[in-house]
Design a protein around this motif. Structure first.
Motif, PDB file in Angstrom:
ATOM      1  N   ALA A  23       0.881  -1.402   0.589  1.00 23.82           N
ATOM      2  CA  ALA A  23       0.066  -0.157   0.234  1.00 23.82           C
ATOM      3  C   ALA A  23       0.981   1.548   0.004  1.00 23.82           C
ATOM      4  O   ALA A  23       1.968   1.281   0.271  1.00 23.82           O
ATOM      5  CB  ALA A  23      -1.391  -0.040   1.466  1.00 23.82           C
ATOM      6  N   GLY A  24       0.187   2.285  -0.749  1.00 22.72           N
ATOM      7  CA  GLY A  24       1.317   3.916  -0.659  1.00 22.72           C
ATOM      8  C   GLY A  24       0.493   4.505  -1.898  1.00 22.72           C
ATOM      9  O   GLY A  24      -0.344   3.648  -2.152  1.00 22.72           O
ATOM     10  N   SER A  25       1.399   5.198  -1.959  1.00 21.92           N
ATOM     11  CA  SER A  25       1.527   6.093  -3.108  1.00 21.92           C
ATOM     12  C   SER A  25       2.046   6.113  -4.676  1.00 21.92           C
ATOM     13  O   SER A  25       3.837   6.564  -3.956  1.00 21.92           O
ATOM     14  CB  SER A  25       1.471   8.204  -2.574  1.00 21.92           C
ATOM     15  OG  SER A  25       0.484   7.997  -1.795  1.00 21.92           O
ATOM     16  N   TYR A  26       1.895   6.270  -5.867  1.00 20.68           N
ATOM     17  CA  TYR A  26       2.773   5.560  -6.997  1.00 20.68           C
ATOM     18  C   TYR A  26       2.230   6.482  -7.817  1.00 20.68           C
ATOM     19  O   TYR A  26       0.656   6.958  -8.017  1.00 20.68           O
ATOM     20  CB  TYR A  26       2.244   4.049  -7.234  1.00 20.68           C
ATOM     21  CG  TYR A  26       2.576   3.369  -5.987  1.00 20.68           C
ATOM     22  CD1 TYR A  26       4.054   2.593  -6.126  1.00 20.68           C
ATOM     23  CD2 TYR A  26       1.872   2.062  -5.184  1.00 20.68           C
ATOM     24  CE1 TYR A  26       4.590   1.656  -5.117  1.00 20.68           C
ATOM     25  CE2 TYR A  26       2.389   2.009  -4.645  1.00 20.68           C
ATOM     26  CZ  TYR A  26       3.794   1.334  -4.416  1.00 20.68           C
ATOM     27  OH  TYR A  26       4.085   0.510  -3.417  1.00 20.68           O
ATOM     28  N   SER A  51      -0.068  13.639 -11.324  1.00 17.39           N
ATOM     29  CA  SER A  51      -0.087  13.016  -9.088  1.00 17.39           C
ATOM     30  C   SER A  51      -0.089  11.694  -8.537  1.00 17.39           C
ATOM     31  O   SER A  51      -0.262  10.350 -10.139  1.00 17.39           O
ATOM     32  CB  SER A  51      -1.327  13.796  -9.083  1.00 17.39           C
ATOM     33  OG  SER A  51      -2.406  13.119  -9.867  1.00 17.39           O
ATOM     34  N   PRO A  52       0.208  11.666  -7.856  1.00 22.87           N
ATOM     35  CA  PRO A  52       0.066   9.942  -6.809  1.00 22.87           C
ATOM     36  C   PRO A  52      -0.704   9.364  -6.669  1.00 22.87           C
ATOM     37  O   PRO A  52      -2.049   9.990  -7.151  1.00 22.87           O
ATOM     38  CB  PRO A  52       1.340  10.028  -5.826  1.00 22.87           C
ATOM     39  CG  PRO A  52       1.131  11.652  -5.521  1.00 22.87           C
ATOM     40  CD  PRO A  52       0.952  12.314  -6.767  1.00 22.87           C
ATOM     41  N   ILE A  53      -1.002   8.391  -7.037  1.00 22.23           N
ATOM     42  CA  ILE A  53      -2.423   7.158  -7.043  1.00 22.23           C
ATOM     43  C   ILE A  53      -2.216   6.645  -6.202  1.00 22.23           C
ATOM     44  O   ILE A  53      -1.137   5.988  -5.797  1.00 22.23           O
ATOM     45  CB  ILE A  53      -2.471   6.419  -8.479  1.00 22.23           C
ATOM     46  CG1 ILE A  53      -2.543   7.806  -9.835  1.00 22.23           C
ATOM     47  CG2 ILE A  53      -3.653   4.989  -8.239  1.00 22.23           C
ATOM     48  CD1 ILE A  53      -2.306   6.226 -10.953  1.00 22.23           C
ATOM     49  N   ALA A  54      -2.812   6.375  -4.779  1.00 17.98           N
ATOM     50  CA  ALA A  54      -2.980   5.385  -4.132  1.00 17.98           C
ATOM     51  C   ALA A  54      -3.729   4.222  -3.918  1.00 17.98           C
ATOM     52  O   ALA A  54      -4.625   3.375  -5.208  1.00 17.98           O
ATOM     53  CB  ALA A  54      -3.965   6.285  -2.802  1.00 17.98           C
ATOM     54  N   ILE A  55      -2.686   3.170  -3.583  1.00 16.91           N
ATOM     55  CA  ILE A  55      -2.990   1.901  -3.573  1.00 16.91           C
ATOM     56  C   ILE A  55      -3.159   1.315  -2.191  1.00 16.91           C
ATOM     57  O   ILE A  55      -2.327   1.672  -1.641  1.00 16.91           O
ATOM     58  CB  ILE A  55      -1.921   1.445  -4.601  1.00 16.91           C
ATOM     59  CG1 ILE A  55      -2.228   1.962  -5.997  1.00 16.91           C
ATOM     60  CG2 ILE A  55      -2.368  -0.512  -4.288  1.00 16.91           C
ATOM     61  CD1 ILE A  55      -0.727   0.813  -6.923  1.00 16.91           C
ATOM     62  N   ALA A  56      -4.173   0.938  -1.846  1.00 13.97           N
ATOM     63  CA  ALA A  56      -4.219   0.150  -1.328  1.00 13.97           C
ATOM     64  C   ALA A  56      -5.105  -1.285  -0.708  1.00 13.97           C
ATOM     65  O   ALA A  56      -5.528  -1.558  -2.289  1.00 13.97           O
ATOM     66  CB  ALA A  56      -5.539   1.057   0.049  1.00 13.97           C
ATOM     67  N   ASN A  88     -12.783  -0.023   0.122  1.00 16.25           N
ATOM     68  CA  ASN A  88     -12.496   0.078  -1.289  1.00 16.25           C
ATOM     69  C   ASN A  88     -12.684  -0.844  -1.988  1.00 16.25           C
ATOM     70  O   ASN A  88     -12.735  -1.311  -3.158  1.00 16.25           O
ATOM     71  CB  ASN A  88     -11.284   0.750  -1.467  1.00 16.25           C
ATOM     72  CG  ASN A  88     -10.271  -0.989  -1.018  1.00 16.25           C
ATOM     73  OD1 ASN A  88     -10.495  -1.910  -0.290  1.00 16.25           O
ATOM     74  ND2 ASN A  88      -9.007  -0.269  -0.600  1.00 16.25           N
TER      75      ASN A  88
END
Length: 176
Positions: A23-26, A51-56, A88
């Motif tokens: 999980a994080g911002s990519y 801009s970063p894309i959040a993945i969780a 989510n």
């Protein structure tokens, strides 16, 4: 996809992140190739998201709010609740809701009166109103001023991440 010289086209693509990605911002990186040949050879386009894309990790978080509690002419208890999917992922299955009554505003020392099951198919960020009817034969004693307590998924069958928001307590209701 065929393009002429100096022509562009927006392409929409869907992808699923694998569980191997923490999980994080990519930032999303993209490369256009010509017949499978690398961009460095063909001079094809490369780009990155601005801009970063959040993945969780996938998770379920159901929340509960009592909208209305009434007693109809047949003395059935009617409880309207609003269930929201704060997680989510789509939440699908049979949702059990435990209905209790309590003399206390905090819902303590509650007496179970019914467990109702309703089908649930709820996308992330979406709410649904559920209308629950507890027949007059249910144990609604003691009579007088009470609070109705509604607990979503009491056995945690959906593996809810936040159980604290699964309980809702009504204002005072006078049972005849």
């Amino acid at each position: 996809l065929a393009l002429r010289s100096n022509q562009s086209r927006r392409v929409r693509m869907r992808f699923q992140a694998t569980s191997a990605i923490p999980a994080g911002s990519y930032f999303l990186l993209a490369e256009v190739t010509l017949n499978g040949v690398s961009a460095s050879v063909t001079g094809a386009a490369q780009g990155a998201s601005t801009s970063p894309i959040a993945i969780a990790a996938a998770y379920v978080d159901l929340s509960n709010q009592i909208k209305d509690v009434t007693i109809n002419h047949s003395r059935d208890l009617l409880v309207d609740i609003v269930v929201t999917n704060l997680g989510n992922v789509i939440t699908r299955g049979k949702l059990s809701t435990l209905i209790e009554t309590s003399l206390n505003a905090d819902g303590s020392n509650a007496v179970q009166i019914a467990t109702l099951v309703k089908p649930l198919n709820l996308k992330p960020g979406v709410s649904v109103a559920l209308h629950l009817r507890i027949p007059r034969g249910a144990d609604l004693s003691p009579v007088g001023e009470q609070h109705v307590v509604a607990l979503l998924d009491p056995t945690n069958a959906f593996s809810d991440l936040n159980l604290a928001n699964n309980t809702a307590i009504s204002g005072i209701l006078i049972f005849p």
